[in-house]
Motif scaffolding. Structure first.
Motif, PDB file in Angstrom:
ATOM      1  N   ARG A  97     -10.603 -32.366  -0.635  1.00 43.36           N
ATOM      2  CA  ARG A  97     -12.034 -32.434  -0.353  1.00 43.36           C
ATOM      3  C   ARG A  97     -12.599 -33.516  -1.255  1.00 43.36           C
ATOM      4  N   GLU A  98     -13.576 -34.271  -0.774  1.00 43.00           N
ATOM      5  CA  GLU A  98     -14.209 -35.305  -1.615  1.00 43.00           C
ATOM      6  C   GLU A  98     -15.211 -34.658  -2.547  1.00 43.00           C
ATOM      7  N   GLU A  99     -15.186 -35.083  -3.783  1.00 46.96           N
ATOM      8  CA  GLU A  99     -16.170 -34.572  -4.743  1.00 46.96           C
ATOM      9  C   GLU A  99     -16.710 -35.734  -5.558  1.00 46.96           C
ATOM     10  N   ASN A 100     -17.868 -35.514  -6.174  1.00 53.28           N
ATOM     11  CA  ASN A 100     -18.392 -36.518  -7.084  1.00 53.28           C
ATOM     12  C   ASN A 100     -17.443 -36.629  -8.276  1.00 53.28           C
TER      13      ASN A 100
ATOM     14  N   LYS B 182     -18.512 -33.154 -16.980  1.00 51.59           N
ATOM     15  CA  LYS B 182     -19.363 -32.658 -15.905  1.00 51.59           C
ATOM     16  C   LYS B 182     -19.319 -33.601 -14.706  1.00 51.59           C
ATOM     17  N   HIS B 183     -19.680 -33.090 -13.524  1.00 49.14           N
ATOM     18  CA  HIS B 183     -19.718 -33.952 -12.341  1.00 49.14           C
ATOM     19  C   HIS B 183     -20.877 -34.927 -12.441  1.00 49.14           C
ATOM     20  N   MET B 184     -20.594 -36.196 -12.114  1.00 46.68           N
ATOM     21  CA  MET B 184     -21.641 -37.218 -12.130  1.00 46.68           C
ATOM     22  C   MET B 184     -22.569 -37.031 -10.941  1.00 46.68           C
TER      23      MET B 184
ATOM     24  N   GLY C  63     -22.963 -46.021  -6.356  1.00 41.49           N
ATOM     25  CA  GLY C  63     -22.005 -45.395  -7.261  1.00 41.49           C
ATOM     26  C   GLY C  63     -22.540 -44.116  -7.888  1.00 41.49           C
ATOM     27  N   PHE C  64     -21.888 -43.694  -8.970  1.00 45.17           N
ATOM     28  CA  PHE C  64     -22.220 -42.416  -9.607  1.00 45.17           C
ATOM     29  C   PHE C  64     -22.438 -42.623 -11.094  1.00 45.17           C
ATOM     30  N   ARG C  65     -23.219 -41.731 -11.690  1.00 46.21           N
ATOM     31  CA  ARG C  65     -23.587 -41.915 -13.084  1.00 46.21           C
ATOM     32  C   ARG C  65     -23.757 -40.551 -13.736  1.00 46.21           C
ATOM     33  N   CYS C  66     -23.273 -40.426 -14.992  1.00 46.76           N
ATOM     34  CA  CYS C  66     -23.502 -39.177 -15.721  1.00 46.76           C
ATOM     35  C   CYS C  66     -24.865 -39.271 -16.382  1.00 46.76           C
ATOM     36  N   LYS C  67     -25.718 -38.329 -16.058  1.00 51.69           N
ATOM     37  CA  LYS C  67     -27.095 -38.354 -16.568  1.00 51.69           C
ATOM     38  C   LYS C  67     -27.139 -38.289 -18.080  1.00 51.69           C
TER      39      LYS C  67
ATOM     40  N   GLY D  95     -24.354 -41.445 -19.516  1.00 55.65           N
ATOM     41  CA  GLY D  95     -24.552 -42.778 -18.982  1.00 55.65           C
ATOM     42  C   GLY D  95     -23.291 -43.423 -18.442  1.00 55.65           C
ATOM     43  N   THR D  96     -22.154 -42.705 -18.448  1.00 58.81           N
ATOM     44  CA  THR D  96     -20.922 -43.271 -17.878  1.00 58.81           C
ATOM     45  C   THR D  96     -21.097 -43.436 -16.370  1.00 58.81           C
ATOM     46  N   GLN D  97     -20.334 -44.394 -15.802  1.00 57.75           N
ATOM     47  CA  GLN D  97     -20.483 -44.689 -14.378  1.00 57.75           C
ATOM     48  C   GLN D  97     -19.141 -44.702 -13.652  1.00 57.75           C
ATOM     49  N   ALA D  98     -19.196 -44.496 -12.341  1.00 58.84           N
ATOM     50  CA  ALA D  98     -18.002 -44.588 -11.494  1.00 58.84           C
ATOM     51  C   ALA D  98     -18.447 -45.089 -10.143  1.00 58.84           C
ATOM     52  N   THR D  99     -17.512 -45.709  -9.391  1.00 58.58           N
ATOM     53  CA  THR D  99     -17.929 -46.320  -8.128  1.00 58.58           C
ATOM     54  C   THR D  99     -17.793 -45.390  -6.926  1.00 58.58           C
ATOM     55  N   SER D 100     -16.769 -44.543  -6.924  1.00 56.83           N
ATOM     56  CA  SER D 100     -16.564 -43.763  -5.686  1.00 56.83           C
ATOM     57  C   SER D 100     -16.233 -42.298  -5.964  1.00 56.83           C
ATOM     58  N   LYS D 101     -16.290 -41.509  -4.873  1.00 55.92           N
ATOM     59  CA  LYS D 101     -15.951 -40.086  -4.970  1.00 55.92           C
ATOM     60  C   LYS D 101     -14.457 -39.938  -5.230  1.00 55.92           C
ATOM     61  N   ILE D 102     -14.074 -38.767  -5.666  1.00 57.91           N
ATOM     62  CA  ILE D 102     -12.656 -38.503  -5.892  1.00 57.91           C
ATOM     63  C   ILE D 102     -12.182 -37.399  -4.942  1.00 57.91           C
ATOM     64  N   LEU D 103     -10.858 -37.330  -4.698  1.00 58.93           N
ATOM     65  CA  LEU D 103     -10.294 -36.284  -3.832  1.00 58.93           C
ATOM     66  C   LEU D 103      -9.790 -35.125  -4.686  1.00 58.93           C
TER      67      LEU D 103
END
Ligand SMILES: [Zn+2]
Length: 428
Positions: free
Chosen positions: A352-355, A363-365, A373-377, A380-388
């Motif tokens: 299943r795709e998750e953040n 914690k989930h971004m 993309g995604f960001r940890c509130k 402040g870390t960042q990621a570009t795509s969802k993970i499986l």
């Protein structure tokens, strides 16, 4: 003498086993019954079969075979539903002197009558070649089952068996509603399961051993030996019966199943066990039937079905996913595999795709907006795509079966299964 009888019932009434039970009592006047009578179920996919596709055989020591034959024939004429289009009774009478010669021939014939499709001509030529007395009515299709049942009697040690205690209603009650105390059947089941089975269906709260048709059967208790079915019957409270018989039977033995190596060899009107891989998500179609395709190693596909009458079994089938490795058992008609039993050998991992998860705090971004993309509130870390992520299948490997209310006569219930290398899930 061995007497085989088949095809005296119709969809509206009678039952060949009743005629068997009646004759069993009456024939004592002409000799001695030698062994328990047989109830033999034949290929369940034959389209022109009558309701249950059951034949009976009995063995009698007698000095007056002519009188026995005349009596059996007159009882068939009296009781069989000859007016019914599909009813074509047949009876064969094998004299003791022919036992040895016919034993191997009829053993093959039995096997074929349960697994394959036999033409009437084959039965008729076997009868004329061997010269055994017989009596066919109308097209004589019943001669097929009559011969097969005799084959079962001649080869008792060759086939797996169970027992059924059949109780028959008083004649004046035939066709009227059956008077039974439902709760007593549940009590009988509680006291004798797993040595008896298919008396009730606990999940669906049904008494399944009492038919609804107009035939003479009040109920039939299935089990592993005559003593335990008799014990179960002693706990049942119902209207008085006219007579009963305990048959030795090929019911509940999987005798109809052919082991298929590939989908290419599968033909309509036969029953198989087949291993394959689920190739699409199961679909629920009109009428509540659940259908999905499986594929074999050659890339061939066949549709498998859990039809509406299989009730809760469909919930399990709907959980299958592409890539699951399974073995199905059941009958094939119209290129559709009607599942009686399924072994789930290997579940495919499901993702299943998750953040993405923050590498710092775990914690989930959160999404930063569409395509941003995604960001940890917090960090402040960042990621570009969802993970499986692998998800729980909510399904375990093992053997499963349709509930008792949907059981085919020949299907071996999982309570009879001896396998120890696999988890068994009997339906109740
Ligand atoms: Zn963080």
């Amino acid at each position: 003498m061995i007497i085989g009888i088949d095809d005296t019932d119709s969809n509206e009434g009678m039952c060949t086993t009743y005629l068997g039970a009646l004759l069993l009592d009456e024939l004592q006047a002409y000799g001695t019954v030698e062994t328990r009578p047989l109830l033999i179920r034949l290929n369940p996919t034959i389209p022109y079969k009558t309701r249950g596709n059951a034949a009976v055989a009995m063995k009698l020591k007698t000095d007056c075979p002519e009188k026995v034959i005349a009596h059996v024939v007159s009882r068939i004429e009296e009781f069989a539903r000859i007016e019914c289009e599909k009813t074509n009774p047949g009876a064969v009478f094998i004299p003791e002197k022919a036992y040895e010669k016919l034993k191997p021939v009829l053993r093959n014939f039995l096997e074929k009558a349960v697994k394959e499709v036999i033409e009437i001509e084959e039965a008729k030529s076997l009868i004329s070649e061997s010269g055994v007395p017989s009596k066919g009515f109308k097209n004589g299709r019943g001669l097929i089952g009559a011969l097969a049942a005799c084959g079962a009697m001649l080869n008792l040690e060759e086939w797996d068996h169970t027992f059924e205690y059949l109780a028959y209603r008083q004649k004046e009650k035939w066709g009227t509603p059956r008077k039974i105390e439902k709760e007593s059947f549940f009590e009988a089941d509680r006291n004798t399961y797993p040595d008896t089975w298919d008396t009730v269906d606990l999940k669906n709260r049904l008494v399944v051993c009492v038919p609804h048709s107009a035939d003479p059967v009040l109920f039939g208790i299935r089990g592993k030996n005559p003593a335990v079915v008799t014990k179960a019957v002693s706990l049942i409270r119902a209207e008085p019966i006219e007579r009963f018989a305990i048959y030795r039977t090929n019911q509940g033995t999987d005798m109809h199943l052919i082991s298929a190596e590939s989908i290419a060899e599968i033909r309509d009107m036969h029953s198989y066990t087949l291993e394959g891989t689920v190739s699409a998500v199961p679909e629920t179609i009109h009428g509540g039937h659940v259908i999905f395709p499986i594929q074999d190693g050659d890339g061939n596909e066949i549709d498998c079905a859990a039809f509406e009458p299989t009730k809760n079994f469909r919930l399990l089938i709907r959980k299958l996913r592409p890539g699951d490795r399974i073995v199905v058992s059941g009958s094939v008609n119209s290129r559709t595999f009607n599942i009686e039993k399924i072994e789930i050998k290997k579940l495919a991992p499901l993702y299943r795709e998750e953040n993405p998860v923050c590498p710092t705090c775990g914690k989930h971004m959160k999404s930063s907006g569409q395509n941003q993309g995604f960001r940890c509130k917090k960090c402040g870390t960042q990621a570009t795509s969802k993970i499986l992520c692998e998800t729980n299948r909510n399904l375990t490997e093992g053997l499963y079966e349709v509930p008792p209310c949907a059981r085919r006569h020949l299907a071996k219930p999982l309570v009879r299964e001896q396998k120890s290398d696999i988890e068994i899930h009997p339906a109740r």
